[in-house]
Design a protein around this motif. Structure first.
Motif, PDB file in Angstrom:
ATOM      1  N   LEU A  91      34.763  85.748  38.964  1.00 40.83           N
ATOM      2  CA  LEU A  91      34.002  84.499  38.928  1.00 40.83           C
ATOM      3  C   LEU A  91      33.199  84.307  40.204  1.00 40.83           C
ATOM      4  N   MET A  92      33.830  84.678  41.333  1.00 41.16           N
ATOM      5  CA  MET A  92      33.145  84.519  42.612  1.00 41.16           C
ATOM      6  C   MET A  92      31.874  85.354  42.627  1.00 41.16           C
ATOM      7  N   ILE A  93      31.989  86.606  42.126  1.00 41.35           N
ATOM      8  CA  ILE A  93      30.795  87.466  42.059  1.00 41.35           C
ATOM      9  C   ILE A  93      29.739  86.792  41.189  1.00 41.35           C
ATOM     10  N   ALA A  94      30.185  86.238  40.062  1.00 41.34           N
ATOM     11  CA  ALA A  94      29.239  85.600  39.144  1.00 41.34           C
ATOM     12  C   ALA A  94      28.518  84.445  39.840  1.00 41.34           C
ATOM     13  N   TYR A  95      29.292  83.609  40.591  1.00 43.25           N
ATOM     14  CA  TYR A  95      28.656  82.478  41.262  1.00 43.25           C
ATOM     15  C   TYR A  95      27.687  82.954  42.340  1.00 43.25           C
ATOM     16  N   ILE A  96      28.063  84.034  43.031  1.00 42.38           N
ATOM     17  CA  ILE A  96      27.173  84.530  44.090  1.00 42.38           C
ATOM     18  C   ILE A  96      25.870  85.052  43.479  1.00 42.38           C
ATOM     19  N   ILE A  97      25.984  85.728  42.343  1.00 40.28           N
ATOM     20  CA  ILE A  97      24.761  86.188  41.672  1.00 40.28           C
ATOM     21  C   ILE A  97      23.909  84.985  41.281  1.00 40.28           C
ATOM     22  N   GLY A  98      24.585  83.964  40.766  1.00 38.95           N
ATOM     23  CA  GLY A  98      23.873  82.752  40.386  1.00 38.95           C
ATOM     24  C   GLY A  98      23.131  82.157  41.572  1.00 38.95           C
ATOM     25  N   PHE A  99      23.815  82.162  42.732  1.00 43.09           N
ATOM     26  CA  PHE A  99      23.207  81.644  43.956  1.00 43.09           C
ATOM     27  C   PHE A  99      21.951  82.440  44.293  1.00 43.09           C
ATOM     28  N   TYR A 100      22.058  83.763  44.209  1.00 43.23           N
ATOM     29  CA  TYR A 100      20.925  84.626  44.541  1.00 43.23           C
ATOM     30  C   TYR A 100      19.757  84.362  43.587  1.00 43.23           C
ATOM     31  N   ASN A 101      20.065  84.290  42.284  1.00 47.35           N
ATOM     32  CA  ASN A 101      19.012  84.019  41.293  1.00 47.35           C
ATOM     33  C   ASN A 101      18.289  82.725  41.620  1.00 47.35           C
ATOM     34  N   SER A 102      19.083  81.689  41.883  1.00 49.20           N
ATOM     35  CA  SER A 102      18.504  80.388  42.167  1.00 49.20           C
ATOM     36  C   SER A 102      17.671  80.466  43.447  1.00 49.20           C
ATOM     37  N   PHE A 103      18.163  81.247  44.410  1.00 50.65           N
ATOM     38  CA  PHE A 103      17.472  81.400  45.691  1.00 50.65           C
ATOM     39  C   PHE A 103      16.099  82.028  45.504  1.00 50.65           C
ATOM     40  N   ILE A 104      16.015  83.127  44.723  1.00 46.87           N
ATOM     41  CA  ILE A 104      14.703  83.765  44.580  1.00 46.87           C
ATOM     42  C   ILE A 104      13.789  82.962  43.663  1.00 46.87           C
ATOM     43  N   GLN A 105      14.371  82.165  42.779  1.00 51.72           N
ATOM     44  CA  GLN A 105      13.518  81.418  41.851  1.00 51.72           C
ATOM     45  C   GLN A 105      13.035  80.106  42.450  1.00 51.72           C
ATOM     46  N   HIS A 106      13.944  79.413  43.153  1.00 50.47           N
ATOM     47  CA  HIS A 106      13.584  78.065  43.594  1.00 50.47           C
ATOM     48  C   HIS A 106      13.758  77.840  45.094  1.00 50.47           C
ATOM     49  N   GLY A 107      14.178  78.848  45.831  1.00 43.12           N
ATOM     50  CA  GLY A 107      14.329  78.674  47.278  1.00 43.12           C
ATOM     51  C   GLY A 107      15.754  78.312  47.671  1.00 43.12           C
ATOM     52  N   PHE A 108      15.994  78.362  48.983  1.00 48.73           N
ATOM     53  CA  PHE A 108      17.349  78.238  49.514  1.00 48.73           C
ATOM     54  C   PHE A 108      17.962  76.862  49.257  1.00 48.73           C
ATOM     55  N   ARG A 109      17.174  75.833  49.441  1.00 47.11           N
ATOM     56  CA  ARG A 109      17.683  74.460  49.299  1.00 47.11           C
ATOM     57  C   ARG A 109      18.235  74.220  47.896  1.00 47.11           C
ATOM     58  N   SER A 110      17.424  74.575  46.945  1.00 44.93           N
ATOM     59  CA  SER A 110      17.817  74.369  45.556  1.00 44.93           C
ATOM     60  C   SER A 110      19.057  75.206  45.223  1.00 44.93           C
ATOM     61  N   ALA A 111      19.075  76.441  45.727  1.00 39.91           N
ATOM     62  CA  ALA A 111      20.212  77.317  45.460  1.00 39.91           C
ATOM     63  C   ALA A 111      21.486  76.713  46.029  1.00 39.91           C
ATOM     64  N   LEU A 112      21.342  76.109  47.218  1.00 40.24           N
ATOM     65  CA  LEU A 112      22.511  75.522  47.877  1.00 40.24           C
ATOM     66  C   LEU A 112      23.082  74.384  47.027  1.00 40.24           C
ATOM     67  N   HIS A 113      22.212  73.543  46.506  1.00 37.75           N
ATOM     68  CA  HIS A 113      22.668  72.413  45.698  1.00 37.75           C
ATOM     69  C   HIS A 113      23.173  72.859  44.332  1.00 37.75           C
ATOM     70  N   HIS A 114      22.421  73.759  43.702  1.00 36.42           N
ATOM     71  CA  HIS A 114      22.776  74.133  42.326  1.00 36.42           C
ATOM     72  C   HIS A 114      23.945  75.087  42.254  1.00 36.42           C
ATOM     73  N   LYS A 115      24.018  76.038  43.180  1.00 32.95           N
ATOM     74  CA  LYS A 115      25.055  77.057  43.061  1.00 32.95           C
ATOM     75  C   LYS A 115      26.022  77.069  44.240  1.00 32.95           C
ATOM     76  N   GLY A 116      25.481  76.785  45.435  1.00 31.90           N
ATOM     77  CA  GLY A 116      26.323  76.819  46.635  1.00 31.90           C
ATOM     78  C   GLY A 116      27.501  75.867  46.506  1.00 31.90           C
ATOM     79  N   GLY A 117      27.217  74.681  45.972  1.00 33.01           N
ATOM     80  CA  GLY A 117      28.273  73.696  45.791  1.00 33.01           C
ATOM     81  C   GLY A 117      29.385  74.224  44.917  1.00 33.01           C
ATOM     82  N   TRP A 118      29.020  74.878  43.848  1.00 29.22           N
ATOM     83  CA  TRP A 118      30.023  75.425  42.918  1.00 29.22           C
ATOM     84  C   TRP A 118      30.906  76.468  43.595  1.00 29.22           C
ATOM     85  N   ILE A 119      30.281  77.278  44.484  1.00 24.73           N
ATOM     86  CA  ILE A 119      31.066  78.310  45.157  1.00 24.73           C
ATOM     87  C   ILE A 119      32.169  77.644  45.977  1.00 24.73           C
TER      88      ILE A 119
END
Lengths: 73, 682
Positions: free
Chosen positions: B490-518
């Motif tokens: 699951l951790m790997i899955a969330y990290i991938i999600g974070f990366y996807n969000s990061f390249i699509q919408h930038g670091f801030r958005s990734a932090l809120h959308h996926k970083g929190g879940w991690i």
């Protein structure tokens, strides 16, 4: 006596959750097969939806295992 | 872990006179993913007309397909030597299509009309058989003015009712096992009355064939005619088999050649053309743009120009801001030879988007791993490996090769877990006397083969002093291992999600959308770990345990705060869901247990039977139980372990990061199977 009750409890945990999961899956499964006959590429999505309720029975199994091995020990 | 290949958009512009040449050149480069033109996008442009000759080619193709159908040829499966393209083109333009069609249809038409004739005659033959049971010649059934004749079959014996009829002559042929047949000749004025009575008796009329003489004689004549036609049909069947053999190569090759021609001919319908020019938009892998451009311009030599438009980045804004038909760049999955086999299970869900990581490699690692852990038996592994190898080498379809690959690697993991972790073969441990459960009645190989002692190295490679982990004894341990595997997965899955969000919408958005879940996952794991220790093992809440709870709670809170702007209350509502996801991985242990349980039962039964005495029957029965039982477990292993490991990927992991819905990269290219291009010709 107490061990017997634990065993009955474990059995109920698996059995009842099994019925629950089966009940839920029967509807999803029928719909998924219907969708797949129209478009075979929906297999993956169909499978995801199909197996969602089956987590219930895994929980039941965990409860049963814990009952037997932790309480029963 | 890789993103789909970077794509560039190019536009090819040229004079309409050279369109055909341009299409040919594009097909030869095999890299351009065509973007369909939508009518009305630009002033002065509209979709083009099919290339010259494609109308004729599609008509020919239809006739070829009809002939194939009559002969029962499946060109996808036909095994012919590829025909040189030059030859097949020459044959097609020399009119061979018409020739073959004429020959095939002459035979097919005759066959069809004869088949129809036989079925008509069989009907007559059956009726004559019924009529021949009545003592009347055929000419007696018709030719009356004042008499009406009814002749037919009845549901039940009609004699009683029919004999009551007045002004009528009645002939009845009955019999205990046969259908009753009767002929009623009645005064025309009373026909209506008789008719309603007959229908109550379940009367079905027999059409009387024209002719004279006894029905028996005519029945024989008809039978002879049927036999004659059948013989002719057999001849035609042979002729068609011969035709099929003779023309298979031509049909298969011309089918392929004409299909290609029709496809190429239809390209103008997908592009923009004006009165004198054409414009083709398309995607090309960014790395190949320069070489493709050079190749095309060399081939077209001034007839068309290739212009680079943009290289599409991964940021979602870029795609959103593009013109509708340029929004989605196609996804060309970029994987090595082995991992690419696992693209199939990924595509079962969906094709990855252009700007998200392709989960195939995750699939390639965890699918066989989970499979192996669930089955975990040294003996079951071998058929999996053999079957998988066979599938990889010999399977023709992509699906079966993919399944073969999963089985092969799954088999290897099954062996590794079965031998080095569980120390088990066919549900029995190699080494007896489980140190954890002394006095256990389980059967093991040491006892079975009467082995005094194993060599030191053998004992040392398997845990628990060579005994291995007992699937039915070390249950709590196995459950814990499964849960830990789940957390990692699951951790790997969330990290991938974070990366996807990061390249699509930038670091801030990734932090809120996926970083929190991690953080929520980490926090939950810590808190739950402490709670389990407290509840199940009654450990006091102090020292390390207290620290874990405290740190866990802080991390959890931080996660909630971080995710709140993006997810709102969802972040709290979803928490039980995450615990559920983690517990869902306990199926890894549970399925292993169920297999071990079944194997134990079968082994115990068969070994008691075999060991009970010298009785040959119980010996055979014991052996059969052993064989069938293990075969059953093995087959169930494919289903349950295969499906469950797939499910853990699809549901638990991929839901955390995978969106899908990408467009497959389908460059313009020709696949020839039944024809071949010989180098010397163009």
């Amino acid at each position: 006596m107490e061990l017997g009750l634990i065993a009955i409890g474990a059995g109920l945990a698996v059995g009842l959750t099994g019925i629950g999961a089966g009940w839920a899956e029967k509807d999803v499964g029928a719909a998924a097969v219907g969708a797949m006959t129209e478009d075979a590429s929906l297999f993956g999505k169909g499978m995801i939806l199909m197996v969602l309720p089956e987590t219930i029975v895994i929980f039941g199994l965990v409860v049963a295992i814990l009952a037997v091995f932790v309480l029963g020990a | 872990m890789s993103l789909p290949e970077l794509m560039s958009r190019v536009v090819i512009v040229g004079s309409r006179a050279h369109l055909e040449k341009a299409v040919e050149a594009l097909y030869e480069t095999e890299t351009l993913h065509l973007i369909d033109y939508i009518n009305g996008s630009d002033d002065g442009f509209s979709i083009g007309r099919p290339l010259k000759g494609s109308q004729e080619a599609s008509e020919r193709l239809l006739r070829i397909r009809a002939a194939e159908k009559e002969l029962g040829i499946n060109t996808k499966k036909s095994k012919i030597n590829p025909v040189p393209v030059k030859d097949i083109r020459a044959q097609i333009s020399a009119g061979k299509v018409d020739e073959v069609e004429k020959e095939v249809f002459a035979a097919a038409d005759e066959r069809n009309s004869l088949v129809q004739r036989v079925s008509d005659l069989e009907f007559v033959h059956k009726n004559l058989g019924l009529l021949s049971r009545l003592p009347l010649d055929l000419e007696f059934y018709s030719g009356y003015d004042s008499i009406k004749a009814f002749v037919g079959t009845f549901k039940t014996d009609p004699s009683e009712d029919l004999l009551k009829l007045e002004n009528a002559e009645v002939f009845i042929a009955g019999g205990k096992k046969e259908v009753p047949v009767a002929a009623v000749f009645i005064k025309a004025s009373e026909a209506d009355k008789a008719s309603s009575m007959l229908s109550d008796l379940g009367y079905v009329e027999i059409p009387v064939p024209e002719g004279s003489g006894s029905p028996k004689a005519m029945e024989e004549a008809v039978a002879a005619e049927i036999a004659g036609i059948r013989a002719r049909l057999e001849e035609i069947g042979k002729k068609m088999a011969e035709l099929s053999e003779r023309h298979e190569a031509f049909l298969a090759a011309s089918d392929e050649e004409l299909s290609i021609k029709v496809e190429k001919g239809g390209i103008p319908l997908r592009i923009a053309t004006s009165e004198y020019s054409f414009v083709i938009d398309g995607w090309i892998p960014a790395a190949q743009v320069e070489s493709v451009k050079a190749e095309l311009e060399a081939k077209l030599a001034g007839a068309a120009y290739v212009e680079f438009q943009e290289s599409r980045g991964r940021n979602q804004h870029e795609s959103d801001e593009a013109e509708p038909r340029f929004k989605t760049a196609p996804s060309k999955m970029k994987n090595g030879n082995m991992v690419s086999k696992f693209e199939f299970p990924t595509k079962l869900v969906s094709t990855p988007k252009y700007n998200e990581l392709d989960p195939s490699i995750l699939m390639a690692v965890f699918l066989p791993f989970f499979f192996g852990f669930m089955v975990g038996d040294a003996a079951y592994a071998l058929p999996f490996i053999i079957l998988g190898l066979y599938g990889i080498r010999n399977a023709k379809s992509k699906e079966f090769r993919a399944i073969g690959t999963v089985l092969f690697f799954g088999g290897i993991w099954t062996f590794i877990f079965g031998f080095f972790f569980f120390g088990e073969m066919l549900g029995m441990h190699f080494v007896g006397n489980n140190p954890l459960a002394p006095g256990e009645m389980s059967v093991n190989w040491q006892y079975l083969l009467n082995i005094e002692s194993y060599p030191e190295w053998f004992i040392s490679i398997i845990p628990n002093d060579g005994h291995g982990i007992g699937k039915l004894h070390d249950v709590t341990f196995l459950l814990k291992v499964s849960v830990y595997m789940g957390i990692v997965h699951l951790m790997i899955a969330y990290i991938i999600g974070f990366y996807n969000s990061f390249i699509q919408h930038g670091f801030r958005s990734a932090l809120h959308h996926k970083g929190g879940w991690i953080l929520v996952l980490v926090g939950l794991v810590m808190v739950c770990f402490a709670l389990t220790e407290l509840l199940f093992y009654s450990k006091p809440m102090e020292g390390t345990l207290l620290t874990i709870v405290a740190v866990g709670a802080v991390v959890l809170l931080a996660g909630v705060v971080l995710a709140w702007p993006a997810e709102k209350a969802q972040v709290i509502l979803e928490m039980p869901g995450i615990v559920g996801n983690i517990l869902s991985y306990t199926r890894l242990a549970a399925i292993g247990m169920s297999k071990a349980g079944m194997a134990l039962a079968f082994n115990y039964m068969s070994i008691i039977m075999i060991g009970s005495g010298g009785d040959i029957v119980s010996y055979i029965a014991g052996f059969l139980i052993f064989l069938i039982g293990h075969l059953m477990i093995w087959v169930l292993a494919i289903l349950s372990a295969g499906l469950h490991s797939l499910r853990l990927q699809f549901v638990e992991a991929m839901n955390k990061f995978f969106v899908g819905g990408g467009k497959d990269y389908e460059p313009l290219m020709v696949k020839r199977k039944n024809t071949k291009v010989v180098e010397t010709e163009v």
